[in-house]
Design an enzyme around this catalytic site. Structure first.
Site, PDB file in Angstrom:
ATOM      1  CB  CYS A   1      -0.962  -0.014   1.284  1.00 15.72           C
ATOM      2  SG  CYS A   1      -2.196  -1.387   1.392  1.00 15.72           S
TER       3      CYS A   1
ATOM      4  CB  THR B   1     -23.533   6.520   2.732  1.00 13.56           C
ATOM      5  OG1 THR B   1     -23.781   5.608   3.640  1.00 13.56           O
ATOM      6  CG2 THR B   1     -22.344   7.571   3.117  1.00 13.56           C
TER       7      THR B   1
ATOM      8  CB  CYS C   1      -1.144   1.271   7.675  1.00 14.32           C
ATOM      9  SG  CYS C   1      -2.910   0.954   6.918  1.00 14.32           S
TER      10      CYS C   1
END
Length: 406
Positions: free
Chosen positions: A103, A237, A392
Site C-alpha cells: 500500500c 450515505t 499503513c
C-alpha cells in the site's frame, strides 16, 4: 566532512532537493466498474501523460521512471514501469523501475525518485502508481505439472493479496485489533466513514478534484463518455445507514464494508524534479519534498504504521504536529485511521479534509501517488505551508512524506 558528524538537516542541505512539479490521476473506478477492463499499464500511461502535460515539459527530458504496483493483474503488468514510461514518450534509453511496497508503493516511487535526485542519478523523474484490482485473476496453482486424479482448485489472488500469510490474518482483522486497543466503537467508526464520503462530496461540489483528475474517454454502446468522477463514493450515505452493514467478525466488532476502503481501479502520476532542473527547464513546482520516513511495526496491528513514520518525518524536519497544516492518512479502515490520529493527537479538522479511501477507494499501488498529488494541489489551493501524506502497509510497515508548498 565525515557524514557521521552531520545532522539529517545538514545532509539534506548538501544533497539536491526534490520538488513535486505536477500531479494527475484517473478518477477511481469501483470494483467491477467502469475501469474493470483497463489494465494498470493503460491507466498508468493515461495519468502519466496528464502529469507530463501539466508540468509543461517534453517527456524527452525525463531521465528516470518509477511506478508502484502491488498485483500483476494483467498480462503485461510485470513490465509496468517500462511500458508506462515508453507509452508516455520517455526515451528508451531511460531506466525504469516498478516498485512494490504494497500500500506504500506510490509513496515509494516518489521516495525512490528523490533518492536518485539526491545522488545525482536523475534530474526529472516520472513517478506514480497503478492498480486494477478488478482484474485480479483466479489462479489454478496445482495444475502446471499435471493432475493424476481429482479436481483442480482455484485460488482468489485478490483475497491472497489482502491476507498476510506470515501472521495468518486478513487485513480487516488487524484493523479490528486496533479498534480494541484504542477503544473505538461502532458509532464513532461509522461516523468517521460517513464523514469521509461527506467531505468528498463537498470537495467534488467545489470542483477541488478538477485540478488533479485527468478524464478518460470511455467507449460505450451509446458512444463515448467522459469518466472523471470517483465511482465508489456514496454521496447520500449516513452513519446510520453504514451502521446497518454486516460486521465482518461478528457481533460487537466494528469493521464492515462501510468502514473498509473500497476495492477500486486507477492510477496516479507525479513528476519530481531537482532544483537545477526547475531552472534549466523553466518548471514551476507545486511543493518541495522535505522528508520521508519508512518504518516497520507489528504485523498484527499493521494499521498503526503511520504513527512512527509521521513522527519520523517530523523529527527529521525539526517540526511539531502543530506546524503541519494538512494530514492525509490513507483510510484503509476507519478504526485504523482513527487509531493513528488518536495515538498522534491529530486534530481531525486537519485530517483527510477532502475525504479519503473510505469514500473514493484504495487502488493499492496508486494511493500513495494520489495522496501526495492531492496534498500538493491542496497546499497551493489553500495557501497553507506544510502537509504530510502517510499510509499503513500490509505486513507491518508505515510510510510518510512531508512536503512544503513552494
Amino acid at each position: 566532512v565525515l557524514v557521521s558528524t552531520l545532522s539529517y538537516l545538514d545532509v539534506i542541505a548538501i544533497m539536491a532537493s526534490s520538488f513535486i512539479v505536477a500531479a494527475r490521476r484517473t478518477a477511481f473506478g469501483s470494483f467491477g466498474g467502469t475501469l474493470k477492463n483497463h489494465s494498470p499499464t493503460v491507466l498508468g500511461v493515461h495519468a502519466a501523460k496528464g502529469a507530463i502535460a501539466a508540468a509543461g515539459i517534453d517527456p524527452e527530458i525525463i531521465d528516470s521512471v518509477c511506478v508502484g504496483n502491488v498485483s500483476q493483474t494483467a498480462g503485461d503488468t510485470a513490465y509496468l514501469a517500462r511500458h508506462v514510461g515508453l507509452g508516455s514518450g520517455v526515451r528508451q534509453e531511460v531506466p525504469m523501475l516498478t516498485v512494490n511496497r504494497l500500500c506504500g508503493s506510490g509513496f515509494q516511487s516518489i521516495i525512490t525518485a528523490s533518492q536518485e535526485i539526491a545522488c545525482s542519478e536523475a534530474t526529472v523523474a516520472l513517478t506514480g502508481g497503478a492498480e486494477n484490482m478488478s482484474m485480479a485473476p483466479f489462479a489454478a496453482r496445482d495444475v502446471r505439472w499435471g493432475k493424476s486424479l481429482g479436481d483442480a482448485s482455484l485460488t482468489d489472488t485478490l483475497l491472497e493479496t489482502l491476507t498476510d500469510q506470515y501472521v495468518k490474518l486478513p487485513m480487516y482483522t488487524t484493523a479490528e485489533n486496533l479498534a480494541k486497543m484504542y477503544d473505538l466503537g461502532n458509532e464513532e467508526c461509522d461516523a468517521f466513514a460517513a464523514q469521509s464520503h461527506a467531505r468528498w462530496v463537498a470537495a467534488h461540489d467545489a470542483k477541488i478534484f478538477e485540478t488533479e483528475i485527468e478524464p478518460i474517454e470511455i467507449k460505450t454502446r451509446k458512444g463515448t463518455k467522459e469518466f472523471a468522477v470517483d465511482e465508489s463514493v456514496k454521496p447520500d450515505t449516513t452513519a446510520e445507514a453504514l451502521g446497518k452493514l454486516r460486521q465482518r467478525l461478528g457481533k460487537d466488532t466494528v469493521v464492515t464494508p462501510g468502514t473498509s476502503c473500497g476495492i477500486t481501479d486507477g492510477a496516479a502520476a507525479v513528476v519530481v524534479a531537482s532544483e537545477d532542473a526547475l531552472k534549466v527547464h523553466g518548471m514551476t513546482p507545486l511543493a518541495r519534498i522535505v522528508a520521508y520516513s519508512v518504518n516497520g511495526v507489528d504485523p498484527t496491528i499493521m494499521g498503526i504504521g503511520p504513527v512512527p513514520s509521521i513522527r519520523g518525518v517530523l523529527a527529521k524536519a525539526n517540526l511539531s504536529l502543530d506546524d503541519i497544516d494538512l494530514f492525509e492518512i490513507n483510510e484503509a479502515f476507519a478504526p485504523q485511521c482513527m487509531a493513528c490520529a488518536k495515538e498522534l493527537g491529530i486534530d481531525h479538522s486537519k485530517l483527510n479534509v477532502n475525504g479519503g479511501a473510505l469514500a473514493l477507494g484504495h487502488p493499492t499501488g496508486a494511493s500513495g501517488s494520489r495522496i501526495m498529488g492531492h496534498l500538493a494541489h491542496e497546499l497551493n489551493r489553500t495557501g497553507k505551508r506544510f502537509a504530510i501524506g502517510s499510509a499503513c502497509i500490509g505486513g507491518g510497515q508505515g510510510v510518510a512524506i512531508l512536503i512544503e508548498r513552494c
